[in-house]
Design a protein around this motif. Sequence first.
Motif, mmCIF file in Angstrom:
data_model
loop_
_atom_site.group_PDB
_atom_site.id
_atom_site.type_symbol
_atom_site.label_atom_id
_atom_site.label_comp_id
_atom_site.label_asym_id
_atom_site.label_seq_id
_atom_site.Cartn_x
_atom_site.Cartn_y
_atom_site.Cartn_z
ATOM 1 N N VAL A 7 38.564 64.002 65.154
ATOM 2 C CA VAL A 7 38.371 63.938 63.487
ATOM 3 C C VAL A 7 37.846 65.161 63.260
ATOM 4 C CG1 VAL A 7 36.365 61.992 62.452
ATOM 5 C CG2 VAL A 7 37.546 61.636 64.228
ATOM 6 N N HIS B 38 30.849 58.019 57.640
ATOM 7 C CA HIS B 38 31.103 58.573 56.425
ATOM 8 C C HIS B 38 31.874 58.000 55.998
ATOM 9 C CE1 HIS B 38 27.071 60.686 57.075
ATOM 10 N NE2 HIS B 38 27.010 60.345 56.164
ATOM 11 N N PRO B 39 32.068 58.101 54.772
ATOM 12 C CA PRO B 39 33.492 57.055 53.970
ATOM 13 C C PRO B 39 34.271 57.638 53.569
ATOM 14 C CG PRO B 39 31.496 56.916 52.257
ATOM 15 C CD PRO B 39 31.067 57.978 53.217
ATOM 16 N N HIS B 40 35.158 58.916 54.481
ATOM 17 C CA HIS B 40 36.267 59.734 54.635
ATOM 18 C C HIS B 40 37.224 59.143 55.030
ATOM 19 C CE1 HIS B 40 34.991 60.843 58.797
ATOM 20 N NE2 HIS B 40 34.113 60.968 58.411
ATOM 21 N N PRO B 41 38.946 59.317 55.551
ATOM 22 C CA PRO B 41 39.730 58.443 56.132
ATOM 23 C C PRO B 41 39.050 57.776 57.498
ATOM 24 C CG PRO B 41 40.906 59.754 54.549
ATOM 25 C CD PRO B 41 38.720 60.345 55.135
ATOM 26 N N ALA B 42 39.012 58.395 57.988
ATOM 27 C CA ALA B 42 38.625 58.341 59.881
ATOM 28 C C ALA B 42 37.785 57.246 59.926
ATOM 29 C CB ALA B 42 38.514 59.322 60.245
ATOM 30 N N GLY B 43 36.850 57.561 58.612
ATOM 31 C CA GLY B 43 35.116 56.410 58.918
ATOM 32 C C GLY B 43 35.898 55.301 58.461
ATOM 33 N N LEU B 44 36.649 55.462 57.270
ATOM 34 C CA LEU B 44 36.747 53.966 56.904
ATOM 35 C C LEU B 44 38.172 52.971 57.494
ATOM 36 C CD1 LEU B 44 38.192 55.280 53.207
ATOM 37 C CD2 LEU B 44 35.826 53.667 53.637
ATOM 38 N N GLU C 73 36.312 65.801 60.076
ATOM 39 C CA GLU C 73 34.699 65.718 59.144
ATOM 40 C C GLU C 73 33.939 66.082 60.173
ATOM 41 O OE1 GLU C 73 37.571 63.858 58.702
ATOM 42 O OE2 GLU C 73 37.984 63.822 56.166
ATOM 43 N N SER C 74 32.894 66.655 59.993
ATOM 44 C CA SER C 74 31.359 66.770 60.511
ATOM 45 C C SER C 74 30.897 65.190 60.708
ATOM 46 C CB SER C 74 30.606 67.092 59.316
ATOM 47 O OG SER C 74 29.953 67.014 58.773
ATOM 48 N N SER C 75 31.001 64.257 59.883
ATOM 49 C CA SER C 75 30.347 62.958 60.461
ATOM 50 C C SER C 75 31.557 62.328 60.339
ATOM 51 C CB SER C 75 28.483 62.759 59.925
ATOM 52 O OG SER C 75 28.235 61.004 59.794
#
Length: 178
Positions: free
Chosen positions: A134, A141-147, A136-138
Amino acid sequence: MSDEGALDAVLAPLTVAARLASQQAPPSAATWRYRSFAELVLAEGVVGTAPTTDVVGHHRRGPSGRCFSNASSWSRDDGLIYAEGYAATARVPFGVEHAWCLTGTAIVLDPTWPPGLGAVYVGIAVTSAYRSSVAESSLLHPHPAGLALLRDGLPDHARVPAFDGWRLSPRRSGAASY
């Protein structure tokens, strides 16, 4: 604050947030496994308490405010389990977003906070390989991996086999796993 009090201080707002998200979720999220990151953490989470001694060994703690990056580095470099969610301290008696590492027996290794600061940690635990995949740093959060985590839940390759089959248990103290 006791570990039990700290755990309640983290779980109470997560429970409220999960309920609100469930009631306010848009129709497009009706088929999603989780409607909020709070619900994901409550369903898939692991609870850990900080050790009473500094067990970081050869590791150096990273800069304050960079917990996601610090935990990612430790996880990647040493194959530790990456965990992300919410942690409470004696000075901050409610859960704040945080990332840390776990050993295979759910002992917390905090790459950011000094020994004794973190009282209780509640979050999802994932393999170092998944965390590295992933960008992203977190995770939460609502980025593609988080969603994708909200829509589908933790993928099989993200699960930590030693913890699989367990769920967050708010009545347990000490290190517990999901």
